[in-house]
Design a protein around this motif. Structure first.
Motif, PDB file in Angstrom:
ATOM      1  N   ASP A  57     -72.218  46.280 -82.610  1.00  0.00           N
ATOM      2  CA  ASP A  57     -72.461  44.826 -81.938  1.00  0.00           C
ATOM      3  C   ASP A  57     -72.584  45.367 -80.452  1.00  0.00           C
ATOM      4  O   ASP A  57     -71.895  46.040 -79.855  1.00  0.00           O
ATOM      5  CB  ASP A  57     -70.935  44.016 -82.340  1.00  0.00           C
ATOM      6  CG  ASP A  57     -71.006  43.860 -83.820  1.00  0.00           C
ATOM      7  OD1 ASP A  57     -71.903  43.025 -84.136  1.00  0.00           O
ATOM      8  OD2 ASP A  57     -69.839  44.158 -84.179  1.00  0.00           O
ATOM      9  N   ALA A  58     -73.033  44.108 -79.772  1.00  0.00           N
ATOM     10  CA  ALA A  58     -73.079  44.240 -78.294  1.00  0.00           C
ATOM     11  C   ALA A  58     -73.185  42.836 -77.960  1.00  0.00           C
ATOM     12  O   ALA A  58     -73.649  41.852 -78.299  1.00  0.00           O
ATOM     13  CB  ALA A  58     -74.541  44.835 -77.761  1.00  0.00           C
ATOM     14  N   GLY A  59     -72.304  42.938 -76.644  1.00  0.00           N
ATOM     15  CA  GLY A  59     -72.251  41.184 -76.033  1.00  0.00           C
ATOM     16  C   GLY A  59     -71.056  41.503 -74.958  1.00  0.00           C
ATOM     17  O   GLY A  59     -70.731  42.420 -74.707  1.00  0.00           O
ATOM     18  N   PRO A  60     -70.634  40.195 -74.334  1.00  0.00           N
ATOM     19  CA  PRO A  60     -69.710  40.173 -73.408  1.00  0.00           C
ATOM     20  C   PRO A  60     -68.294  40.394 -73.911  1.00  0.00           C
ATOM     21  O   PRO A  60     -67.997  40.245 -74.998  1.00  0.00           O
ATOM     22  CB  PRO A  60     -69.757  38.449 -73.145  1.00  0.00           C
ATOM     23  CG  PRO A  60     -71.038  38.039 -73.586  1.00  0.00           C
ATOM     24  CD  PRO A  60     -71.409  38.899 -74.644  1.00  0.00           C
ATOM     25  N   SER A  61     -67.717  41.269 -73.044  1.00  0.00           N
ATOM     26  CA  SER A  61     -66.406  41.878 -73.475  1.00  0.00           C
ATOM     27  C   SER A  61     -65.561  40.653 -72.930  1.00  0.00           C
ATOM     28  O   SER A  61     -65.360  39.913 -72.054  1.00  0.00           O
ATOM     29  CB  SER A  61     -65.994  42.996 -72.715  1.00  0.00           C
ATOM     30  OG  SER A  61     -66.067  42.884 -71.423  1.00  0.00           O
ATOM     31  N   PRO A  62     -64.083  40.696 -73.812  1.00  0.00           N
ATOM     32  CA  PRO A  62     -63.030  39.633 -73.655  1.00  0.00           C
ATOM     33  C   PRO A  62     -62.742  39.530 -72.044  1.00  0.00           C
ATOM     34  O   PRO A  62     -62.263  38.643 -71.401  1.00  0.00           O
ATOM     35  CB  PRO A  62     -61.917  40.099 -74.462  1.00  0.00           C
ATOM     36  CG  PRO A  62     -62.788  40.793 -75.511  1.00  0.00           C
ATOM     37  CD  PRO A  62     -63.903  41.686 -74.909  1.00  0.00           C
ATOM     38  N   ASP A  63     -62.679  40.840 -71.257  1.00  0.00           N
ATOM     39  CA  ASP A  63     -62.095  40.776 -69.895  1.00  0.00           C
ATOM     40  C   ASP A  63     -63.279  40.638 -69.028  1.00  0.00           C
ATOM     41  O   ASP A  63     -63.113  41.044 -67.782  1.00  0.00           O
ATOM     42  CB  ASP A  63     -61.486  42.069 -69.729  1.00  0.00           C
ATOM     43  CG  ASP A  63     -62.058  43.418 -70.204  1.00  0.00           C
ATOM     44  OD1 ASP A  63     -63.288  43.234 -70.654  1.00  0.00           O
ATOM     45  OD2 ASP A  63     -61.332  44.526 -69.788  1.00  0.00           O
TER      46      ASP A  63
END
Length: 413
Positions: free
Chosen positions: A383-389
Motif C-alpha cells: 500500500d502507498a499513500g499519505p501517512s497518519p503524521d
C-alpha cells in the motif's frame, strides 16, 4: 526373459521405422500415387490383349466390348480413388459385377483389390467394412454363385490377404502420424519455451533499468541539484547543470524503455530474476539518499530470514520507495525505513518521508505498480499513500517465500 523381450522389441524398431517411412513417402508423394493406377493399366492391357487373342472366331463382340468398357471405367475409378475413396470403390464394384458373367473377375479383380486396400488402410472402420463387402459382392459372390468353388476360394484368399496388408499398413501409418504429431507438439513447446525465455530476459533488463539505473540516475540528479549554487564558480555550475540535464534525459529514456517493455510483456516484467539481492544490499541505497541531503533513519526488528526471495522483495520495495522520494517528493527532508521481521517469517517494510508528492507524479510512476504485482504474486500486500503524521508512506507485508530455508543460515544485522 524380460531382457530378451526388450532386445527383440528394440531389434524390430528399425525395421518398423523403415516400413513406416516408406509408407509415409508413398502417401505424401504425388508421383508415387500414380504407380498403382499405371501398373493397373499396364496389367489390364496385357490381360485384355491376351484374352482377345485367344478368343474363338465365333466370339460375341458385345461381350468383349462390355468387358473393355467396364475395365476402362474401373481404371478411371483407380485414378480418382484419392478424392472419393469409398464412392469410386462402390462404382467400380458395380462395373465389375456387370462384367462378371464375361470374365468371372479375372480381369477386374486387381483394380478392385487396389481400391479396397486404399479404403481399408486409410478410411474409418465403417467405410472399410462397406468397401470389403462391396468387393466380396462383385469379385467373389458371382464366382461362388456360378459354382466355381476353387476359383471362388482363390478370390476369397486374395481379398483376405489384401485386407490383412491394409490393416498392417493402417497400423504403421497411424503410428507414424502419432509420432509426427508428437514431434510437432514438442517443437511448439520448444518455441513457446524460447519465447518465454526471451520475454523473461527482456523483463530482467527492464527491471534492472528501472530499479538500478533509474535509482542511480535519480541519485545523480539529487546530488547535482544540491551542488547548484554552492560554489559560485560559473564553470563548475555549468558542468553540474550539464550533468543534471544529462541525468534527467537518461532517466526519461530509461523510463520510456521500461514502459515499452512493460507493454510488451505485461506483468512478466521483473519476473524470473536470477541476480536477487540480499538484506545488506540496501545500505548503498540509503547512503545515496543521505548524499542527496536527506536525513535517513533505518531500523530493523526481529530476526532476518535466510529467504533470498523475501530479501530481494524487501530490497526492491525499499529502493523504489527511496527513489520515489528523491524523484517526486517536494520539500522532503527525512526518510524513515523500518524492517520488522515477525515470528511467522513475514517481513513488514515501511518507508516514510515528510515531503509532499509532486502533483501528477503518481501518473508517471510504474515501479510501485510493478512491485505491487510482484508482492501480491508472492502472497503479500503493498500500500502507498499519505501517512497518519503527514508526508507519504509505502508499506509492504512480504510473507516467508521459502519456509524450508535453514534458519541457522540467517544473517545477523
Amino acid at each position: 526373459m524380460k531382457e530378451e523381450v526388450t532386445a527383440m522389441r528394440d531389434a524390430g524398431e528399425p525395421a518398423r521405422s523403415v516400413i513406416a517411412r516408406a509408407i509415409g513417402r508413398w502417401d505424401d508423394s504425388r508421383g508415387l500415387a500414380l504407380v498403382a493406377p499405371i501398373a493397373c493399366v499396364i496389367l489390364e492391357a496385357v490381360f485384355l490383349t491376351r484374352y482377345i487373342s485367344l478368343l474363338p472366331f465365333d466370339y460375341d463382340p458385345a461381350s468383349v466390348w462390355l468387358l473393355v468398357w467396364c475395365v476402362a471405367a474401373i481404371l478411371a475409378c483407380v485414378f480418382l480413388r484419392k478424392r472419393r475413396p469409398l464412392a469410386v470403390t462402390l462404382v467400380a464394384c458395380a462395373f465389375a459385377a456387370a462384367s462378371a458373367p464375361v470374365d468371372e473377375g479375372a480381369y477386374t479383380g486387381v483394380p478392385l483389390l487396389v481400391l479396397m486396400y486404399g479404403v481399408v488402410a486409410r478410411q474409418d472402420y465403417l467405410r472399410a467394412v462397406a468397401a470389403v463387402l462391396a468387393v466380396l459382392a462383385a469379385f467373389w459372390a458371382p464366382v461362388h454363385l456360378a459354382g466355381s468353388e476353387s476359383l471362388a476360394l482363390v478370390h476369397l484368399e486374395w481379398v483376405l490377404a489384401v485386407v490383412v496388408a491394409a490393416f498392417v499398413s493402417r497400423a504403421l501409418w497411424a503410428r507414424r502420424r502419432a509420432a509426427r504429431e508428437l514431434e510437432e507438439e514438442r517443437a511448439a513447446r520448444r518455441q513457446v519455451a524460447r519465447e518465454r525465455d526471451e520475454a523473461e530476459a527482456r523483463s530482467r533488463i527492464a527491471g534492472e533499468l528501472h530499479d538500478s539505473v533509474g535509482h542511480d540516475l535519480t541519485a545523480i540528479i539529487a546530488l547535482t541539484e544540491g551542488l547548484m549554487g554552492a560554489t559560485g564558480d560559473e564553470t563548475f555550475e555549468a558542468a553540474v547543470a550539464s550533468i543534471n540535464d544529462l541525468a534527467r534525459a537518461g532517466l526519461s529514456d530509461t523510463r520510456r524503455a521500461v514502459r515499452q517493455l512493460s507493454a510488451l510483456h505485461g506483468d512478466a516484467v521483473g519476473a524470473g530474476r536470477s541476480d536477487s539481492h540480499m538484506w545488506d544490499d540496501v545500505r548503498p541505497v540509503l547512503e545515496h539518499a543521505r548524499s542527496a541531503g536527506l536525513a535517513v533513519a533505518f531500523t530493523e526488528t526481529g530476526s532476518r530470514s535466510p529467504d533470498r526471495r523475501q530479501a530481494d522483495l524487501a530490497f526492491s520495495v525499499t529502493r523504489e520507495a527511496t527513489t520515489n522520494v528523491l524523484r517526486h517528493a517536494r520539500d522532503a527532508r527525512r526518510i524513515t525505513v523500518a524492517w520488522d521481521h515477525a515470528k511467522d517469517g513475514s517481513c513488514t517494510v515501511t518507508v516514510r518521508n515528510d515531503g509532499f508528492p509532486v502533483e501528477g507524479a503518481g501518473d508517471a510512476g510504474t515501479g510501485l505498480a510493478r512491485l505491487g504485482r510482484r508482492v501480491e504474486g508472492a502472497g503479500g500486500a503493498l500500500d502507498a499513500g499519505p501517512s497518519p503524521d503527514g508526508g507519504w508512506e509505502v508499506r509492504a507485508v512480504i510473507p516467508c517465500l521459502d519456509p524450508a530455508a535453514d534458519t541457522k543460515e540467517a544473517e545477523s544485522l
